[in-house]
Design a protein around this motif. Structure first.
Motif, PDB file in Angstrom:
ATOM      1  N   ASP A   1       0.809  -1.221   0.000  1.00 26.58           N
ATOM      2  CA  ASP A   1       0.000   0.000   0.000  1.00 26.58           C
ATOM      3  C   ASP A   1       0.839   1.266   0.000  1.00 26.58           C
TER       4      ASP A   1
ATOM      5  N   GLU B   1      -0.337  -5.193  -4.934  1.00 24.98           N
ATOM      6  CA  GLU B   1      -0.964  -4.712  -6.163  1.00 24.98           C
ATOM      7  C   GLU B   1      -0.038  -4.944  -7.351  1.00 24.98           C
TER       8      GLU B   1
ATOM      9  N   HIS C   1      -0.704   1.214 -12.094  1.00 24.07           N
ATOM     10  CA  HIS C   1      -1.260   0.453 -10.977  1.00 24.07           C
ATOM     11  C   HIS C   1      -2.596  -0.126 -11.428  1.00 24.07           C
TER      12      HIS C   1
ATOM     13  N   ASP D   1      -5.450  -4.614  -9.423  1.00 21.41           N
ATOM     14  CA  ASP D   1      -5.538  -6.055  -9.180  1.00 21.41           C
ATOM     15  C   ASP D   1      -4.473  -6.464  -8.168  1.00 21.41           C
ATOM     16  N   ASN D   2      -4.857  -7.297  -7.224  1.00 20.95           N
ATOM     17  CA  ASN D   2      -3.887  -7.869  -6.299  1.00 20.95           C
ATOM     18  C   ASN D   2      -3.386  -9.206  -6.832  1.00 20.95           C
TER      19      ASN D   2
ATOM     20  N   LYS E   1      -8.415  -5.345  -5.986  1.00 16.39           N
ATOM     21  CA  LYS E   1      -8.010  -4.731  -4.732  1.00 16.39           C
ATOM     22  C   LYS E   1      -9.227  -4.315  -3.905  1.00 16.39           C
TER      23      LYS E   1
END
Length: 540
Positions: free
Chosen positions: A356, A368, A397, A400-401, A416
């Motif tokens: 983060d 991410e 960015h 999506d994780n 996310k």
């Protein structure tokens, strides 16, 4: 607005690649390929030269209406040859093509047209009433309509084309000028408009060749809407770059798919994530392997059906993932493949996983997914804050994780915004709904977070059953999940639905689910660490 071009290294340069604009590529292919078939639709076909000439006519007609370089022209059409001609015509005029979902109505249609500040629309007769409900004709505004109309101010498409010149307009364009304004799928709310350059579209067409090893013998078939990037960038632009024929299917049908593939002798098919599963769910047929399709482009095909699909249909799925803002950046196909992963970053692109605070995390840890690639959007139209947030630090960015393993494969864990926090644990809704979807009676499922009486969140599973099955009691699904998931990942709330809301690319719109579903309508089955269950129906 600060665009992606302001971030050194964000838009990757492909060594030795001939960067040209979309109109120049079409012009080049009209000379090289001439009378070779390019667009196939039903019983008709159009050559590269005919598409080039149609594009010129539309471009000159738009210029005569006062369209200037950089103006947005909306194309609201179903899959048809005129949609292809309109796309090329708009960008040849120097304008920016705005492809709009033909199913948009009311506020969502008004939002896109007004936010994009479009003054010209190309559409057809049956869609006209929906447009006129939210977008009024007047000075400086025009509608070009296939099929014509009695409405004053609406221009007949046939007249518009016939009266326009075949001459190539030769508008001065740069590869980094905007060519498209694509409003994202809206899986998390009102869409943002991603500005796409000529560089992006031409490079993406080339990537189709680089990634999927196309040959002069290939024939492409498109089954997704032309207002969606898969069909336009991979299909239309890929076929243009390679000089290949491209069959455009009016609307996808799982029951007609293989017959259409045989009809057009297709070897390459561009699909979206849910389509392989939809085809696999069709009853077995003696002709399942009777076709020439060697590759189906898809993304995030469930690992549980991947090899079974390929064996049944004698074809190969080329899996991966991308998004409007960067196109496709991962490829996952034999001989180097890990089923269930997004795959490896394709050549000329970079990936990193961040926390983060934008710090890169160690291999195997979730964060991410951020990318650099040859195809990166310029930015979000009229939204500098969102652009800055998406492109901060010179990386896109994705929202999506995921995680990267020791071999460089990237694994998607969740959007996310869809991550669920329960009992001190971070849970991937994607993982849970994938396990539920593997149940023999389940067609598909979606998991969302709902408030917990204690703190944090609980999991609610919205389930669509396969047609004709006897609905299982929720306890059966709970038992299924308990055998395959940690206890804290098993949903507490269960609800059956006839369908799930989806975007045009068939991604589940969970923000709509959150609006539609009430916890009071669900069945509650608490599961403790020891596996004890207590069933009670929450008051409906």
């Amino acid at each position: 607005m600060k665009t992606s071009l302001a971030y050194p290294g964000l838009v990757k340069v492909v060594p030795g690649f001939n960067y040209i604009t979309v109109p120049e590529l079409l012009r080049q292919k009209a000379t090289e390929c001439g009378d070779m078939p390019y667009i196939l639709f039903e019983d008709d076909s159009w050559t590269f030269r005919q598409v080039f000439e149609s594009a010129n006519r539309i471009a000159n007609g738009l210029i005569s209406l006062g369209v200037k370089k950089g103006d947005r022209v909306a194309v609201i059409l179903p899959n048809c040859p005129e949609h292809v001609f309109a796309f090329f015509g708009v960008v040849t005029s120097g304008a920016v093509e705005l492809p709009v979902n033909i199913d948009f109505r009311g506020k969502e249609l008004a939002y896109v047209l007004e936010h994009a500040e479009t003054n010209v629309i190309i559409t057809k007769t049956d869609l006209l009433p929906h447009i006129l409900e939210v977008w009024k004709l007047g000075p400086g505004r025009s509608i070009v309509c296939i099929g014509g109309s009695d409405v004053q101010g609406v221009i007949s498409y046939d007249d518009f084309v016939e009266k326009s010149s075949l001459r190539y307009p030769n508008v001065a364009l740069d590869v980094d000028d905007p060519a498209g304004l694509i409003y994202t799928s809206g899986s998390t709310g009102f869409p943002k408009g991603a500005l796409i350059s000529h560089r992006y579209k031409v490079v993406f067409g080339a990537i189709t060749d680089w990634s999927y090893r196309l040959s002069p013998r290939d024939r492409i078939m498109l089954i997704t809407p032309l207002f969606h990037g898969v069909a336009l960038w991979h299909g239309i632009m890929g076929a243009l770059y390679m000089g290949l024929p491209c069959a455009v299917i009016s609307r996808f049908s799982a029951t007609n798919f293989w017959e259409q593939a045989r009809r057009y002798q297709a070897t390459i098919v561009y699909a979206v994530g849910a389509i392989p599963a939809m085809l696999f769910n069709q009853p077995p047929d003696p002709r399942d392997r009777d076709h020439s399709v060697r590759m189906i482009w898809a993304f995030m095909t469930p690992g549980r059906i991947l090899e079974a699909f390929e064996k049944r249909f004698n074809t190969t799925i080329y899996d991966g993932l991308g998004q409007t803002e960067c196109g496709r950046v991962y490829i996952n196909y034999p001989p180097i493949r890990k089923p269930g992963s997004l795959g490896l970053p394709y050549e000329f692109s970079d990936t990193k996983i961040v926390d983060d605070d934008d710090n890169e995390v160690p291999l195997g840890e979730v964060g991410e997914i951020c990318v650099r690639a040859p195809s990166i959007m310029l930015g979000y139209f009229k939204n500098p804050e969102a652009t800055e947030q998406a492109l901060k630090g010179g990386w896109l960015h994705t929202g999506d994780n995921g995680r990267m393993d020791e071999d460089g494969f990237v694994w998607f864990t969740d959007r996310k915004k869809d991550v669920i926090r329960r009992r001190g644990k971070v849970i991937s809704s994607f993982e849970v709904q994938d396990i539920i979807g593997a149940h023999p009676k389940v067609l598909e499922a979606a998991c969302i977070a709902v408030p917990s009486d204690l703190a944090e969140e609980e999991i609610l599973a919205a389930v669509v059953l396969r047609p004709g099955v006897i609905p299982p009691e929720p306890e059966e699904l709970v038992a299924w999940c308990k055998e395959r998931l940690a206890y804290y990942k098993v949903p507490r709330y269960w609800i059956y639905r006839d369908r799930l809301p989806k975007t045009p690319s068939l991604r589940i719109q969970k923000f709509i689910l959150r609006q539609e579903i009430k916890v009071d309508d669900a069945v509650e089955i608490p599961v403790t660490k020891e596996g004890e269950e207590i069933r009670r129906r929450v008051k409906a």
